[in-house]
Design a protein around this motif. Structure first.
Motif, PDB file in Angstrom:
ATOM      1  N   LEU A 148      49.738  38.307  47.165  1.00 48.92           N
ATOM      2  CA  LEU A 148      48.531  37.483  47.068  1.00 48.92           C
ATOM      3  C   LEU A 148      48.681  36.152  47.793  1.00 48.92           C
ATOM      4  CD1 LEU A 148      47.754  38.284  43.349  1.00 48.92           C
ATOM      5  CD2 LEU A 148      46.212  38.713  45.268  1.00 48.92           C
ATOM      6  N   GLN A 149      49.769  36.028  48.556  1.00 45.68           N
ATOM      7  CA  GLN A 149      50.028  34.824  49.347  1.00 45.68           C
ATOM      8  C   GLN A 149      50.012  33.565  48.480  1.00 45.68           C
ATOM      9  OE1 GLN A 149      47.716  34.707  52.997  1.00 45.68           O
ATOM     10  NE2 GLN A 149      47.784  36.936  53.198  1.00 45.68           N
ATOM     11  N   ILE A 150      50.639  33.671  47.293  1.00 47.46           N
ATOM     12  CA  ILE A 150      50.798  32.538  46.395  1.00 47.46           C
ATOM     13  C   ILE A 150      52.211  31.987  46.572  1.00 47.46           C
ATOM     14  CG2 ILE A 150      50.832  31.786  43.987  1.00 47.46           C
ATOM     15  CD1 ILE A 150      48.932  34.090  43.342  1.00 47.46           C
ATOM     16  N   ASP A 151      52.314  30.696  46.848  1.00 49.73           N
ATOM     17  CA  ASP A 151      53.624  30.080  47.049  1.00 49.73           C
ATOM     18  C   ASP A 151      54.484  30.234  45.794  1.00 49.73           C
ATOM     19  OD1 ASP A 151      55.543  27.550  46.973  1.00 49.73           O
ATOM     20  OD2 ASP A 151      54.978  27.899  49.069  1.00 49.73           O
TER      21      ASP A 151
ATOM     22  N   ASP B 166      34.291  38.435  36.822  1.00 47.68           N
ATOM     23  CA  ASP B 166      33.083  37.623  36.738  1.00 47.68           C
ATOM     24  C   ASP B 166      33.026  36.622  37.890  1.00 47.68           C
ATOM     25  OD1 ASP B 166      30.752  36.440  35.858  1.00 47.68           O
ATOM     26  OD2 ASP B 166      31.731  35.207  34.339  1.00 47.68           O
ATOM     27  N   GLU B 167      32.266  36.970  38.916  1.00 47.29           N
ATOM     28  CA  GLU B 167      32.060  36.119  40.087  1.00 47.29           C
ATOM     29  C   GLU B 167      33.382  35.607  40.649  1.00 47.29           C
ATOM     30  OE1 GLU B 167      28.749  33.475  40.139  1.00 47.29           O
ATOM     31  OE2 GLU B 167      27.730  34.528  38.527  1.00 47.29           O
ATOM     32  N   THR B 168      34.297  36.546  40.829  1.00 49.30           N
ATOM     33  CA  THR B 168      35.609  36.221  41.378  1.00 49.30           C
ATOM     34  C   THR B 168      35.509  35.666  42.784  1.00 49.30           C
ATOM     35  OG1 THR B 168      36.631  37.928  40.004  1.00 49.30           O
ATOM     36  CG2 THR B 168      37.881  37.218  41.905  1.00 49.30           C
ATOM     37  N   ASP B 169      34.408  35.943  43.488  1.00 47.45           N
ATOM     38  CA  ASP B 169      34.239  35.469  44.860  1.00 47.45           C
ATOM     39  C   ASP B 169      33.681  34.058  44.942  1.00 47.45           C
ATOM     40  OD1 ASP B 169      31.931  36.540  43.706  1.00 47.45           O
ATOM     41  OD2 ASP B 169      31.009  36.987  45.637  1.00 47.45           O
ATOM     42  N   SER B 170      33.237  33.476  43.850  1.00 49.24           N
ATOM     43  CA  SER B 170      32.599  32.158  43.922  1.00 49.24           C
ATOM     44  C   SER B 170      33.623  31.089  44.291  1.00 49.24           C
ATOM     45  CB  SER B 170      31.939  31.803  42.578  1.00 49.24           C
ATOM     46  OG  SER B 170      32.900  31.652  41.560  1.00 49.24           O
ATOM     47  N   GLY B 171      33.246  30.240  45.238  1.00 51.54           N
ATOM     48  CA  GLY B 171      34.098  29.133  45.649  1.00 51.54           C
ATOM     49  C   GLY B 171      35.232  29.498  46.573  1.00 51.54           C
TER      50      GLY B 171
ATOM     51  N   SER C 258      40.194  40.067  47.668  1.00 50.13           N
ATOM     52  CA  SER C 258      39.613  41.407  47.790  1.00 50.13           C
ATOM     53  C   SER C 258      40.691  42.462  47.995  1.00 50.13           C
ATOM     54  CB  SER C 258      38.613  41.447  48.954  1.00 50.13           C
ATOM     55  OG  SER C 258      37.533  40.572  48.728  1.00 50.13           O
ATOM     56  N   GLU C 259      41.709  42.131  48.772  1.00 43.86           N
ATOM     57  CA  GLU C 259      42.814  43.072  48.969  1.00 43.86           C
ATOM     58  C   GLU C 259      43.518  43.346  47.642  1.00 43.86           C
ATOM     59  OE1 GLU C 259      45.173  41.172  51.933  1.00 43.86           O
ATOM     60  OE2 GLU C 259      43.898  41.838  53.611  1.00 43.86           O
TER      61      GLU C 259
ATOM     62  N   THR D  21      26.517  39.703  48.524  1.00 39.72           N
ATOM     63  CA  THR D  21      27.106  40.938  49.029  1.00 39.72           C
ATOM     64  C   THR D  21      28.399  40.699  49.801  1.00 39.72           C
ATOM     65  OG1 THR D  21      25.786  40.802  51.062  1.00 39.72           O
ATOM     66  CG2 THR D  21      24.861  42.069  49.223  1.00 39.72           C
ATOM     67  N   ARG D  22      28.796  39.448  50.009  1.00 37.67           N
ATOM     68  CA  ARG D  22      29.932  39.223  50.912  1.00 37.67           C
ATOM     69  C   ARG D  22      31.213  39.861  50.379  1.00 37.67           C
ATOM     70  NH1 ARG D  22      32.574  33.341  50.930  1.00 37.67           N
ATOM     71  NH2 ARG D  22      32.981  33.103  48.701  1.00 37.67           N
ATOM     72  N   ILE D  23      31.457  39.811  49.064  1.00 34.26           N
ATOM     73  CA  ILE D  23      32.668  40.459  48.541  1.00 34.26           C
ATOM     74  C   ILE D  23      32.531  41.974  48.593  1.00 34.26           C
ATOM     75  CG2 ILE D  23      31.947  40.513  46.101  1.00 34.26           C
ATOM     76  CD1 ILE D  23      34.917  39.882  45.421  1.00 34.26           C
ATOM     77  N   LEU D  24      31.283  42.472  48.557  1.00 36.58           N
ATOM     78  CA  LEU D  24      31.074  43.918  48.581  1.00 36.58           C
ATOM     79  C   LEU D  24      31.326  44.504  49.965  1.00 36.58           C
ATOM     80  CD1 LEU D  24      27.896  44.221  46.318  1.00 36.58           C
ATOM     81  CD2 LEU D  24      30.324  44.194  45.678  1.00 36.58           C
ATOM     82  N   ARG D  25      31.458  43.643  50.970  1.00 37.71           N
ATOM     83  CA  ARG D  25      31.851  44.120  52.295  1.00 37.71           C
ATOM     84  C   ARG D  25      33.342  44.427  52.331  1.00 37.71           C
ATOM     85  NH1 ARG D  25      28.353  39.570  53.985  1.00 37.71           N
ATOM     86  NH2 ARG D  25      26.298  40.442  54.450  1.00 37.71           N
ATOM     87  N   TYR D  26      34.109  43.840  51.407  1.00 37.22           N
ATOM     88  CA  TYR D  26      35.544  44.086  51.293  1.00 37.22           C
ATOM     89  C   TYR D  26      35.856  45.072  50.171  1.00 37.22           C
ATOM     90  CZ  TYR D  26      36.130  39.860  54.154  1.00 37.22           C
ATOM     91  OH  TYR D  26      36.080  38.922  55.157  1.00 37.22           O
TER      92      TYR D  26
END
Length: 252
Positions: A133-136, A172-177, A187-188, A208-213
């Motif tokens: 998840l590319q978390i340091d 719940d709206e994981t894509d917000s912000g 998304s990966e 729909t932007r997260i639904l593209r992934y």
């Protein structure tokens, strides 16, 4: 194969004027191997559904059932629902000063698995999940969500998802912000989770932007505490071009 079944769910919320009903009879079935997207305007009850399923004390289920593999969750406490296989990624993850990310995650995993993972194996498992998840690595020693950016908080929610390995994830709206890079990484992570066909996903979003992934199998339009229409991925594209206005007018 597992199922999460919501039957005629009615939910009220505590408000200044007293109890107010937000959900007015929701019916929905999510099976393992399926991804369901719930889309709708602000104030339609999407987050209320998420928190009611997870057992938030502010949200009261007044009638209906939530069945996970035939077992009714509505009388269970939050931790019991989690151990049964339910996971909620919150829209606004809370900060917990004094509790490190590593300790929080190991405690949560211990509660779910029934025993503490061996320390060396745990460090390797957590490190691998963080790298994906590319978390340091330094975040393991930081206080939970304290000083994290919005994107860092959302990545940590998906880190929990990967390590806790529930049957069903409510996002719940994981894509917000999220900026475009964070959205891709998150998304990966969701796609890795749903690649296991024993998992099911209920993805709540405005756009729909997260639904593209993360392509859903089913899309549900949520308006005024009810499901107004259901369909496949093509319904999300129609919503992107047409919006929710006609559904809002129909429910008025």
């Amino acid at each position: 194969m597992s199922t999460l079944e919501i039957r005629d769910l009615h939910v009220t919320v505590e408000a200044a004027e007293g109890e107010r009903e937000i959900l007015h009879g929701v019916d929905l079935v999510v099976a393992s191997g399926e991804t369901h997207a719930i889309m709708g305007p602000n104030g339609s009850g999407k987050s209320t559904l998420a928190y009611a399923l997870a057992g938030h004390p502010k949200y009261h289920i007044t009638s209906g059932q939530v069945l996970l593999d035939g077992v009714d969750l509505t009388s269970m406490k939050v931790d019991e629902r989690a151990r049964a296989g339910l996971f909620l990624a919150m829209q606004y993850p809370v900060e917990v000063p004094g509790v490190s990310v590593s300790n929080f995650l190991r405690t949560a995993v211990t509660a779910i698995r029934g025993q503490a993972p061996r320390l060396r194996a745990w460090v390797a498992e957590m490190k691998g999940a963080m790298e994906r998840l590319q978390i340091d690595a330094s975040f393991a020693d930081r206080n939970l969500n304290e000083g994290f950016s919005g994107g860092e908080k959302k990545r940590h929610e998906i880190l929990q998802l990967e390590l806790l390995d529930p049957k069903f994830a409510i996002l719940d709206e994981t894509d917000s912000g999220l900026d475009i890079d964070a959205l891709r990484v998150v998304s990966e992570g969701i796609n890795r989770f749903r690649a296991n066909k024993e998992h099911g996903v209920l993805l709540i979003t405005h756009y729909t932007r997260i639904l593209r992934y993360v392509q859903p199998d089913f899309v549900h339009v949520f308006v005024d505490g009810r499901i107004a229409e259901e369909g496949g991925p093509e319904l999300a594209e129609r919503l992107e071009s047409e919006g929710y206005e006609r559904y809002v007018k129909a429910s008025a």
